[in-house]
Scaffold this motif. Sequence first.
Motif, PDB file in Angstrom:
ATOM      1  N   CYS A  61      -5.750   0.837   4.915  1.00  0.00           N
ATOM      2  CA  CYS A  61      -5.354  -0.776   5.049  1.00  0.00           C
ATOM      3  C   CYS A  61      -5.451  -1.201   6.547  1.00  0.00           C
ATOM      4  O   CYS A  61      -5.980  -2.234   6.775  1.00  0.00           O
ATOM      5  CB  CYS A  61      -3.985  -0.754   4.401  1.00  0.00           C
ATOM      6  SG  CYS A  61      -3.413  -2.463   4.417  1.00  0.00           S
TER       7      CYS A  61
ATOM      8  N   TYR B 293       0.930  -1.285   0.021  1.00  0.00           N
ATOM      9  CA  TYR B 293       0.018  -0.063  -0.136  1.00  0.00           C
ATOM     10  C   TYR B 293       0.923   1.104  -0.011  1.00  0.00           C
ATOM     11  O   TYR B 293       2.053   1.185   0.395  1.00  0.00           O
ATOM     12  CB  TYR B 293      -0.930  -0.161   1.054  1.00  0.00           C
ATOM     13  CG  TYR B 293      -0.331  -0.258   2.545  1.00  0.00           C
ATOM     14  CD1 TYR B 293       0.430   0.886   3.117  1.00  0.00           C
ATOM     15  CD2 TYR B 293      -0.265  -1.459   3.069  1.00  0.00           C
ATOM     16  CE1 TYR B 293       1.162   0.793   4.499  1.00  0.00           C
ATOM     17  CE2 TYR B 293       0.438  -1.534   4.301  1.00  0.00           C
ATOM     18  CZ  TYR B 293       0.916  -0.582   5.050  1.00  0.00           C
ATOM     19  OH  TYR B 293       1.659  -0.627   6.170  1.00  0.00           O
TER      20      TYR B 293
ATOM     21  N   PHE C 287      -5.342  -4.682  -0.952  1.00  0.00           N
ATOM     22  CA  PHE C 287      -3.862  -4.477  -0.409  1.00  0.00           C
ATOM     23  C   PHE C 287      -3.002  -5.586  -0.032  1.00  0.00           C
ATOM     24  O   PHE C 287      -1.986  -5.599   0.206  1.00  0.00           O
ATOM     25  CB  PHE C 287      -3.961  -3.452   1.033  1.00  0.00           C
ATOM     26  CG  PHE C 287      -4.882  -2.422   0.982  1.00  0.00           C
ATOM     27  CD1 PHE C 287      -4.317  -1.210  -0.042  1.00  0.00           C
ATOM     28  CD2 PHE C 287      -5.924  -2.216   1.581  1.00  0.00           C
ATOM     29  CE1 PHE C 287      -5.256  -0.140  -0.072  1.00  0.00           C
ATOM     30  CE2 PHE C 287      -6.760  -1.098   1.493  1.00  0.00           C
ATOM     31  CZ  PHE C 287      -6.435   0.072   0.889  1.00  0.00           C
TER      32      PHE C 287
END
Length: 320
Positions: free
Chosen positions: A24, A16, A54
């Motif tokens: 996330c 990410y 993610f």
Amino acid sequence: MNRLTATGDYIYTYAYTNDEKALCQMEMRSFFGSDTNEKIIKSRVGIDPSRSPFIKERIDVLFEADTLQNIIEQSANVDMADTTFKVIFLKINGLSEQDQVDYLGKRDIERQIGSAITGEADVHQPGVTFGLMPFEGRWYFGRYSQSEPIWFQHMKKPREYSTALSTRVARAVANIAVPNPDGVKVVDPCCGIGTVLVEALSMGIDIVGRDINPLVVEGSRENIAHFGLTGEVELGSIAEVETAYDVAIIDMPYNLYTHATPADQLGILKAAYPITEKLLVVTIETMDHMIEEAGFVITDRCIAKKGLFLREIVMCQKAI
């Protein structure tokens, strides 16, 4: 594969950007009950890695050890006579110094474990892929699976507008609201062009959409059908909903297509109270006081960034 059963532990690796980190981590908390600043998390909760925008990879742990030599010894118990196999040493950014291994070292370790396993190795089209990695001073070995970026296929929609959630954010929002979809009924009563609906339906979430704008209802239906999905989208306000749902996802209207005043926003939140126990709100402005006035308590939150544009993702539960 003989004499081996999974331990029930899973290791996930993540990717990410800095802007996506808070979102996330909120998704991690929803899935696993905790988060981490590292891009690796170990859990006993099994999640399809393709659900998350993610998650990169997952190892279903078969065995672990304090030393690499012990992993190699245990690999001798792996019998792959029925299919071909491949062993990969996961490439992970952000490992602690004690866990780092250079490129040549990784290839050598892969060969050692591959030689210990009974069966035929195939690096190009293996029947089974195994993953190996060090983490927090221990070594882990297990079945390897890689995330498929399904959300990426949804980026180009027949109908869209610029202020809609990105597919990555929409997918994370659906996961935060519904970490386990089994038996869960969901409504998106301000569904707009259907970005959340498409992501949720593609993950098998039982969700219906609704909007007061006939143009976006039509667009939402078209987008859902474009991706070969089946989902119901009705025309009407949230105040007209009579069915009870387990979860409601509300991306609060704020754009030129469906403008909502503060009184409208409070009305939407109050209308959600009778129909759901759990509420996820996406908003460009803080509305904690409205959420509380509507009868909900905030249980988790984060800021989702896209350049200078900020959205609050707020998880709520009906107040007791």
